[in-house]
Motif scaffolding. Structure first.
Motif, PDB file in Angstrom:
ATOM      1  N   LEU A 151     -27.108  -4.376  31.159  1.00 34.88           N
ATOM      2  CA  LEU A 151     -26.113  -3.316  31.227  1.00 34.88           C
ATOM      3  C   LEU A 151     -26.106  -2.585  29.889  1.00 34.88           C
ATOM      4  CD1 LEU A 151     -23.739  -1.827  32.575  1.00 34.88           C
ATOM      5  CD2 LEU A 151     -22.243  -3.668  31.745  1.00 34.88           C
ATOM      6  N   VAL A 152     -26.252  -1.272  29.942  1.00 29.09           N
ATOM      7  CA  VAL A 152     -26.230  -0.428  28.751  1.00 29.09           C
ATOM      8  C   VAL A 152     -24.935   0.368  28.787  1.00 29.09           C
ATOM      9  CG1 VAL A 152     -27.411   1.380  27.452  1.00 29.09           C
ATOM     10  CG2 VAL A 152     -28.749  -0.264  28.806  1.00 29.09           C
ATOM     11  N   VAL A 153     -24.119   0.227  27.744  1.00 26.46           N
ATOM     12  CA  VAL A 153     -22.816   0.898  27.696  1.00 26.46           C
ATOM     13  C   VAL A 153     -22.799   1.841  26.504  1.00 26.46           C
ATOM     14  CG1 VAL A 153     -20.321   0.572  27.647  1.00 26.46           C
ATOM     15  CG2 VAL A 153     -21.791  -1.227  28.590  1.00 26.46           C
ATOM     16  N   ASP A 154     -22.641   3.127  26.787  1.00 22.87           N
ATOM     17  CA  ASP A 154     -22.617   4.133  25.728  1.00 22.87           C
ATOM     18  C   ASP A 154     -21.886   5.361  26.257  1.00 22.87           C
ATOM     19  OD1 ASP A 154     -23.253   6.071  23.705  1.00 22.87           O
ATOM     20  OD2 ASP A 154     -25.047   4.910  23.221  1.00 22.87           O
ATOM     21  N   ASP A 155     -21.021   5.936  25.442  1.00 20.80           N
ATOM     22  CA  ASP A 155     -20.294   7.130  25.872  1.00 20.80           C
ATOM     23  C   ASP A 155     -21.101   8.406  25.687  1.00 20.80           C
ATOM     24  OD1 ASP A 155     -20.087   7.078  23.120  1.00 20.80           O
ATOM     25  OD2 ASP A 155     -17.976   7.642  23.063  1.00 20.80           O
ATOM     26  N   TYR A 168     -26.143   1.343  33.873  1.00 24.33           N
ATOM     27  CA  TYR A 168     -25.515   2.125  32.822  1.00 24.33           C
ATOM     28  C   TYR A 168     -24.021   2.284  33.077  1.00 24.33           C
ATOM     29  CZ  TYR A 168     -30.383   3.415  32.085  1.00 24.33           C
ATOM     30  OH  TYR A 168     -31.742   3.375  31.890  1.00 24.33           O
ATOM     31  N   ALA A 169     -23.258   2.344  31.990  1.00 24.27           N
ATOM     32  CA  ALA A 169     -21.821   2.627  32.053  1.00 24.27           C
ATOM     33  C   ALA A 169     -21.491   3.537  30.875  1.00 24.27           C
ATOM     34  CB  ALA A 169     -21.007   1.349  31.975  1.00 24.27           C
ATOM     35  N   VAL A 170     -20.628   4.533  31.113  1.00 24.70           N
ATOM     36  CA  VAL A 170     -20.290   5.497  30.056  1.00 24.70           C
ATOM     37  C   VAL A 170     -18.990   5.161  29.342  1.00 24.70           C
ATOM     38  CG1 VAL A 170     -21.622   7.390  31.064  1.00 24.70           C
ATOM     39  CG2 VAL A 170     -19.214   7.077  31.700  1.00 24.70           C
ATOM     40  N   SER A 171     -18.391   4.021  29.686  1.00 22.20           N
ATOM     41  CA  SER A 171     -17.168   3.605  29.000  1.00 22.20           C
ATOM     42  C   SER A 171     -17.025   2.089  29.132  1.00 22.20           C
ATOM     43  CB  SER A 171     -15.938   4.281  29.617  1.00 22.20           C
ATOM     44  OG  SER A 171     -15.698   3.778  30.923  1.00 22.20           O
TER      45      SER A 171
END
Length: 78
Positions: free
Chosen positions: A2-6, A27-30
Motif C-alpha cells: 500500500l502506497v499512501v501519499d497526498d 494506492y491511497a491519497v490520505s
C-alpha cells in the motif's frame, strides 16, 4: 503493498521504481483512505508519506499499529 501519499504524482515515481519487482500496488491519497482500505486487503508493506496535509504519516502509522489485525504489516516507525 500500500502506497499512501497526498500527492498522486508520486504514485508514478513509486510505480517506476518498483516496476521490475513483482509487487501488487494499491494506492491511497490520505491516511483515512489508507486505514479504510485495510478492511479490503492486508498489505505486507505500507509506504507512507510522513508529511501529508490532513493527518500526518506518523499519526496514521500509529493508528495502523493500534489495529490488532495489522500487527504483521511492516511499519518500521516505533
Amino acid at each position: 503493498m500500500l502506497v499512501v501519499d497526498d500527492q498522486p504524482d508520486n504514485f508514478d515515481v513509486i510505480k517506476t521504481i518498483l516496476s521490475e519487482q513483482n509487487y501488487l500496488l494499491h494506492y491511497a491519497v490520505s491516511g483515512e483512505e489508507a486505514i479504510a482500505s485495510l478492511n479490503l486487503f492486508q498489505p505486507d508493506v505500507i509506504l507512507l508519506d510522513v508529511m501529508m496535509q490532513a493527518t500526518d504519516g506518523i499519526e496514521v502509522c500509529q493508528q495502523i499499529k493500534a489495529i490488532p489485525k495489522c500487527d504483521l504489516i511492516f511499519l518500521p516507525l516505533s
